[in-house]
Each structure stands twice: as structure tokens, then as C-alpha cells.
Design a protein around this motif. Structure first.
Motif, PDB file in Angstrom:
ATOM      1  N   LYS A 168       2.601  -6.690   6.147  1.00  0.00           N
ATOM      2  CA  LYS A 168       4.240  -7.051   5.737  1.00  0.00           C
ATOM      3  C   LYS A 168       4.567  -8.447   5.275  1.00  0.00           C
ATOM      4  O   LYS A 168       4.109  -9.417   5.895  1.00  0.00           O
TER       5      LYS A 168
ATOM      6  N   ALA B 231       0.720  -0.870   0.122  1.00  0.00           N
ATOM      7  CA  ALA B 231       0.138  -0.061  -0.006  1.00  0.00           C
ATOM      8  C   ALA B 231       0.981   1.468   0.052  1.00  0.00           C
ATOM      9  O   ALA B 231       1.831   1.311   0.892  1.00  0.00           O
ATOM     10  N   VAL B 232       0.522   2.249  -0.689  1.00  0.00           N
ATOM     11  CA  VAL B 232       1.320   3.405  -0.855  1.00  0.00           C
ATOM     12  C   VAL B 232       0.442   4.508  -1.059  1.00  0.00           C
ATOM     13  O   VAL B 232      -0.637   4.806  -1.986  1.00  0.00           O
TER      14      VAL B 232
ATOM     15  N   LYS C  69       0.220 -11.592  -0.638  1.00  0.00           N
ATOM     16  CA  LYS C  69      -0.882 -10.899  -0.494  1.00  0.00           C
ATOM     17  C   LYS C  69      -1.840 -10.899  -1.541  1.00  0.00           C
ATOM     18  O   LYS C  69      -2.941 -10.654  -1.250  1.00  0.00           O
TER      19      LYS C  69
ATOM     20  N   GLN D 100       9.532   2.759   0.874  1.00  0.00           N
ATOM     21  CA  GLN D 100      10.440   2.556   1.857  1.00  0.00           C
ATOM     22  C   GLN D 100      11.458   1.493   1.578  1.00  0.00           C
ATOM     23  O   GLN D 100      11.145   0.362   1.077  1.00  0.00           O
TER      24      GLN D 100
ATOM     25  N   HIS E 172      13.612   6.149   1.845  1.00  0.00           N
ATOM     26  CA  HIS E 172      12.902   5.847   0.677  1.00  0.00           C
ATOM     27  C   HIS E 172      13.592   5.659  -0.707  1.00  0.00           C
ATOM     28  O   HIS E 172      14.583   6.356  -0.696  1.00  0.00           O
TER      29      HIS E 172
ATOM     30  N   PHE F  86      -9.473   6.123   7.093  1.00  0.00           N
ATOM     31  CA  PHE F  86      -9.917   5.987   5.681  1.00  0.00           C
ATOM     32  C   PHE F  86     -11.422   6.464   5.824  1.00  0.00           C
ATOM     33  O   PHE F  86     -12.110   6.362   6.584  1.00  0.00           O
TER      34      PHE F  86
ATOM     35  N   ALA G 160       2.163   7.436  -1.044  1.00  0.00           N
ATOM     36  CA  ALA G 160       2.963   8.797  -1.738  1.00  0.00           C
ATOM     37  C   ALA G 160       3.207   8.519  -3.049  1.00  0.00           C
ATOM     38  O   ALA G 160       4.208   7.907  -3.634  1.00  0.00           O
TER      39      ALA G 160
ATOM     40  N   PHE H  44      -2.576  -4.923   1.843  1.00  0.00           N
ATOM     41  CA  PHE H  44      -1.264  -4.281   1.171  1.00  0.00           C
ATOM     42  C   PHE H  44      -0.445  -3.568   1.961  1.00  0.00           C
ATOM     43  O   PHE H  44       0.543  -3.232   1.994  1.00  0.00           O
ATOM     44  N   ALA H  45      -0.832  -3.208   3.323  1.00  0.00           N
ATOM     45  CA  ALA H  45      -0.478  -2.398   4.284  1.00  0.00           C
ATOM     46  C   ALA H  45       0.252  -3.449   5.183  1.00  0.00           C
ATOM     47  O   ALA H  45       0.787  -3.042   6.242  1.00  0.00           O
TER      48      ALA H  45
ATOM     49  N   SER I 213      10.932  -2.225   2.865  1.00  0.00           N
ATOM     50  CA  SER I 213       9.636  -2.832   2.434  1.00  0.00           C
ATOM     51  C   SER I 213      10.229  -4.239   1.773  1.00  0.00           C
ATOM     52  O   SER I 213      11.219  -4.248   0.981  1.00  0.00           O
ATOM     53  N   THR I 214       9.408  -5.042   2.081  1.00  0.00           N
ATOM     54  CA  THR I 214      10.022  -6.594   1.454  1.00  0.00           C
ATOM     55  C   THR I 214       9.681  -6.551  -0.011  1.00  0.00           C
ATOM     56  O   THR I 214      10.236  -7.202  -0.882  1.00  0.00           O
ATOM     57  N   THR I 215       8.579  -5.486  -0.701  1.00  0.00           N
ATOM     58  CA  THR I 215       8.350  -5.414  -1.864  1.00  0.00           C
ATOM     59  C   THR I 215       9.388  -4.742  -2.665  1.00  0.00           C
ATOM     60  O   THR I 215       9.759  -4.663  -3.768  1.00  0.00           O
TER      61      THR I 215
HETATM   62  C1  LIG Z   1      -2.726   4.284   3.926  1.00  0.00           C
HETATM   63  C2  LIG Z   1      -1.036   3.723   3.970  1.00  0.00           C
HETATM   64  C3  LIG Z   1      -0.160   4.708   2.875  1.00  0.00           C
HETATM   65  C4  LIG Z   1       1.217   4.043   3.000  1.00  0.00           C
HETATM   66  N1  LIG Z   1       2.058   4.621   2.086  1.00  0.00           N
HETATM   67  C5  LIG Z   1       3.076   3.996   1.852  1.00  0.00           C
HETATM   68  C6  LIG Z   1       4.389   4.623   1.079  1.00  0.00           C
HETATM   69  O1  LIG Z   1       3.781   5.667   0.692  1.00  0.00           O
HETATM   70  N2  LIG Z   1       5.374   4.192   0.908  1.00  0.00           N
HETATM   71  C7  LIG Z   1       5.640   3.103   1.650  1.00  0.00           C
HETATM   72  O2  LIG Z   1       6.760   2.785   1.415  1.00  0.00           O
HETATM   73  N3  LIG Z   1       4.936   2.409   2.517  1.00  0.00           N
HETATM   74  C8  LIG Z   1       3.578   2.884   2.531  1.00  0.00           C
HETATM   75  N4  LIG Z   1       2.829   2.401   3.654  1.00  0.00           N
HETATM   76  C9  LIG Z   1       3.220   1.348   4.244  1.00  0.00           C
HETATM   77  C10 LIG Z   1       3.309   0.037   3.519  1.00  0.00           C
HETATM   78  O3  LIG Z   1       2.341  -0.479   2.944  1.00  0.00           O
HETATM   79  C11 LIG Z   1       3.759  -1.108   4.530  1.00  0.00           C
HETATM   80  O4  LIG Z   1       5.004  -0.881   5.570  1.00  0.00           O
HETATM   81  C12 LIG Z   1       3.552  -2.706   4.279  1.00  0.00           C
HETATM   82  O5  LIG Z   1       3.687  -3.360   5.377  1.00  0.00           O
HETATM   83  C13 LIG Z   1       4.958  -2.802   3.401  1.00  0.00           C
HETATM   84  O6  LIG Z   1       4.716  -4.085   2.847  1.00  0.00           O
HETATM   85  P1  LIG Z   1       6.054  -4.985   2.226  1.00  0.00           P
HETATM   86  O7  LIG Z   1       7.165  -4.825   3.444  1.00  0.00           O
HETATM   87  O8  LIG Z   1       5.596  -6.327   2.463  1.00  0.00           O
HETATM   88  O9  LIG Z   1       6.391  -4.548   1.122  1.00  0.00           O
HETATM   89  C14 LIG Z   1       1.468   2.785   3.592  1.00  0.00           C
HETATM   90  C15 LIG Z   1       0.525   2.192   4.442  1.00  0.00           C
HETATM   91  C16 LIG Z   1      -0.769   2.616   4.503  1.00  0.00           C
HETATM   92  C17 LIG Z   1      -1.768   2.090   5.440  1.00  0.00           C
END
Ligand SMILES: Cc1cc2nc3c(=O)[nH]c(=O)nc-3n(C[C@H](O)[C@H](O)[C@H](O)COP(=O)(O)O)c2cc1C
Length: 310
Positions: free
Chosen positions: A234, A181-182, A238, A200, A274, A299, A184, A231-232, A203-205
Motif C-alpha cells: 500500500k 496489483a490487480v 512503488k 477498490q 470498487h 502464485f 480483476a 504493487f500489492a 486504494s491509494t492509487t
Molecule cells: C494477486 C493480487 C490481485 C489483486 N487484485 C486486486 C484487484 O483486482 N483490485 C484491487 O483493487 N486490488 C487488488 N489487489 C490488492 C491491491 O493490489 C492492494 O490492496 C494494494 O495494496 C493497493 O495499493 P494502493 O492502496 O497503494 O493502491 C490485489 C492484490 C494481489 C496480491
């Protein structure tokens, strides 16, 4: 004895030609030091330079840094004096356009090392290595140092005032869909159509996005809060139990989203914690659905809000 004299002569000629060329712009002095077939190498990414292109680049550097001074800090020779390593440090004030950056008036310091191979009295080949970060940072092209920070809680509070949508940024990682979830996400330009997302590095992605050529962006609809939560979270799969479709360029796109883009990744800019991925939009689609809204950590369904007249 002759040998020792040769070595002293080479060292003296390096000092004198470098001083004349780099510090005073007398680039013809290099004709006495560098052989006509001289080649200057700066790593695999840079095109090797010959004697004339080196002179051109010295002129360009001196136009941007007219008070340039290069100090040779050390010269180390091999046992027969055919090869020399020269450790150097250059300083100058940035008063002319350089690398597209208009004059900043800042003092700039760059240090590096040059490895020279002599053929007789002349230098036939040089390998140059220097800390380009020092230069790019001084010109404001990159930022790697930590500055005195504003209280992070204060900054977080500011960001909570900014309303965004929620996207799912995805990629196809050698047959496995990955995403997070992003919020930004931003449009950069419409013509050409370019966007950016910030992800970031923890992130695992992130590793999959970093090696990808394309990414997908699905802007979630108001009824997709459950998808945002998935998707928020980790790691893990997903996409299991989720309805999604590969786009024309292979990026996974979330079904039921109110808009979808595929992006050919252009730049991967490291910024703070990031990576900013920029890219060109290569496919786009939107539906008549209200977007999911994110504000102040909560939300919202925008379809319950009243438009203001203006
Ligand atoms: C509403 C919302 C917005 C988010 N925006 C970002 C973002 O812009 N960039 C980012 O890196 N993580 C963002 N996150 C956090 C990631 O979605 C979160 O850390 C997630 O667990 C990463 O998953 P991963 O480590 O499996 O890739 C956001 C989370 C939420 C709930």
C-alpha cells in the motif's frame, strides 16, 4: 384581494394542467399553463427543454409507465406569488421500454421538486430536480442498496477456484507514476478492443486513476513475483528501483511484463466497494514470456504445467 385570487388561480392551474398532462396524457393542457417561450431546466448536464420537447418527454414516460400518477405533495409560494416550489411524487408500473431498458413490470417511484417562475398567468421557467437514483435503481441500471449477503467467506472460497493472471494497473498522476496489483482484469470486446479493471475505492492509487484519462495494464511474467509483491503493498513509491517505460499515451508500463496495454478510460462505474474502469485499448504489446499465475491465494509459474489435449 386580487393578489390572493391570482395565487389561488396559479396553484389551481398547476394542479389541473399537471394532472391532465402527466396522469392522463393530455399534454395540450400545458398550453394553458406554460408560456410559449417556456424553458425547463434540469441541471447543467441536461439540455433545457421547451414546451414541445416537454410534451414529447411526457408522452415517452407515459408510454413506458401508462398508469403514471403524480401527486403534488406541497406547493410553497414566495410572498408575491411569482415563484412557486412544488414538491411531487410520481408512481407507475414499468410496462414499456424506457432509457433502453425493456419492460420490467416493476412499480417505480420517483420524487422531486419543481421551482416555477410565473410571468403573469403563465409559467415562464421551471427548474426541476429529482432523485434519479430511485428510477435507475428500480430499472436495474444501478445498484446502491445492500441486499441480504451470501456469507463472504463462502464467496471468497468460490473466487479462490478461479485462476487469473496478475496485472499492474498504472497511471501517470501529473508526472508521478502510480499503480497497484490487480487480478480483476478482463477483456470486454475485441472489436472495438475494450477491457475493464476493478479497483477498490480504498486504494491509494484510486484517486489518481479516477482523474486520469488513460491507464496502463502490465500483465506480469512468471519471473515477476517480486514486482507483484511491490504493487500489492500500500502506498509509497512503488516505482523506485523498478524498470518501467512510459507508453505512447503516457501510462507507465512495467518492463519485463509478458504483455502491456494502454487504455483510454471510458466509464467509471461504481459497484460495491470498487470502481469498474472500462476503456478502449489504444496501444498493445506482448512478448513470448510465460505469465505469472494467481490461484487460491498463491502464485504459480505456468511453464511447469502440462497442456491437456482437446
Ligand atoms: C494477486 C493480487 C490481485 C489483486 N487484485 C486486486 C484487484 O483486482 N483490485 C484491487 O483493487 N486490488 C487488488 N489487489 C490488492 C491491491 O493490489 C492492494 O490492496 C494494494 O495494496 C493497493 O495499493 P494502493 O492502496 O497503494 O493502491 C490485489 C492484490 C494481489 C496480491
Amino acid at each position: 384581494m386580487t393578489h390572493t385570487l391570482d395565487r389561488a388561480d396559479r396553484t389551481a392551474r398547476i394542479r389541473s394542467a399537471w394532472g391532465a398532462a402527466w396522469d392522463h396524457g393530455q399534454v395540450e393542457a400545458l398550453d394553458d399553463l406554460l408560456s410559449p417561450s417556456y424553458v425547463r431546466r434540469r441541471g447543467p448536464a441536461a439540455t433545457p427543454q421547451d414546451r414541445e420537447t416537454l410534451k414529447d418527454s411526457i408522452r415517452a414516460v407515459r408510454e413506458a409507465f401508462p398508469d403514471l400518477r403524480t401527486e403534488i405533495e406541497e406547493i410553497v409560494e414566495d410572498s408575491d406569488g411569482d415563484r412557486m416550489a412544488i414538491r411531487w411524487r410520481s408512481t407507475g408500473r414499468h410496462t414499456g421500454t424506457f432509457l433502453g431498458v425493456p419492460p420490467t413490470g416493476k412499480p417505480v417511484e420517483v420524487s422531486g421538486a419543481t421551482f416555477a417562475r410565473f410571468d403573469g398567468r403563465a409559467v415562464a421557467e421551471e427548474w426541476v430536480t429529482f432523485d434519479s437514483r430511485q428510477l435507475l435503481e428500480a430499472l436495474g441500471i444501478v445498484t446502491t442498496t445492500q441486499r441480504a449477503a451470501v456469507d463472504p467467506d463462502l464467496v471468497r472460497g468460490v473466487h479462490r477456484k478461479f485462476i487469473t493472471g496478475v496485472t499492474v494497473v498504472t497511471t501517470d498522476d501529473d508526472g508521478t507514476p502510480k499503480g497497484l496489483a490487480v487480478n480483476a482484469f478482463s477483456s470486454i470486446s475485441l472489436d472495438p478492443p475494450m477491457v475493464l479493471v476493478c479497483v477498490q475505492r480504498s486504494s491509494t492509487t484510486h484517486p489518481a486513476l479516477h482523474r486520469a484519462s488513460h491507464l496502463g495494464i502490465s500483465i506480469l511474467a512468471a519471473d515477476q513475483l517480486d514486482v507483484a509483491k511491490i504493487f500489492a503493498s500500500k502506498g509509497g513509491d512503488k516505482f523506485a528501483g523498478l524498470s518501467w517505460t512510459p507508453g505512447a499515451h503516457g501510462a507507465p508500463l512495467i518492463d519485463g511484463a509478458c504483455a502491456q496495454l494502454e487504455v483510454e478510460i471510458g466509464e467509471r462505474l461504481e459497484a460495491g466497494s470498487h470502481t469498474v474502469f472500462t476503456g478502449r485499448v489504444v496501444s498493445a504489446h506482448h512478448d513470448d514470456l510465460a505469465p505469472l499465475v494467481y490461484s487460491g491465494g498463491g502464485f504459480f509459474d505456468i511453464s511447469h504445467t502440462a497442456p491437456l489435449p482437446w
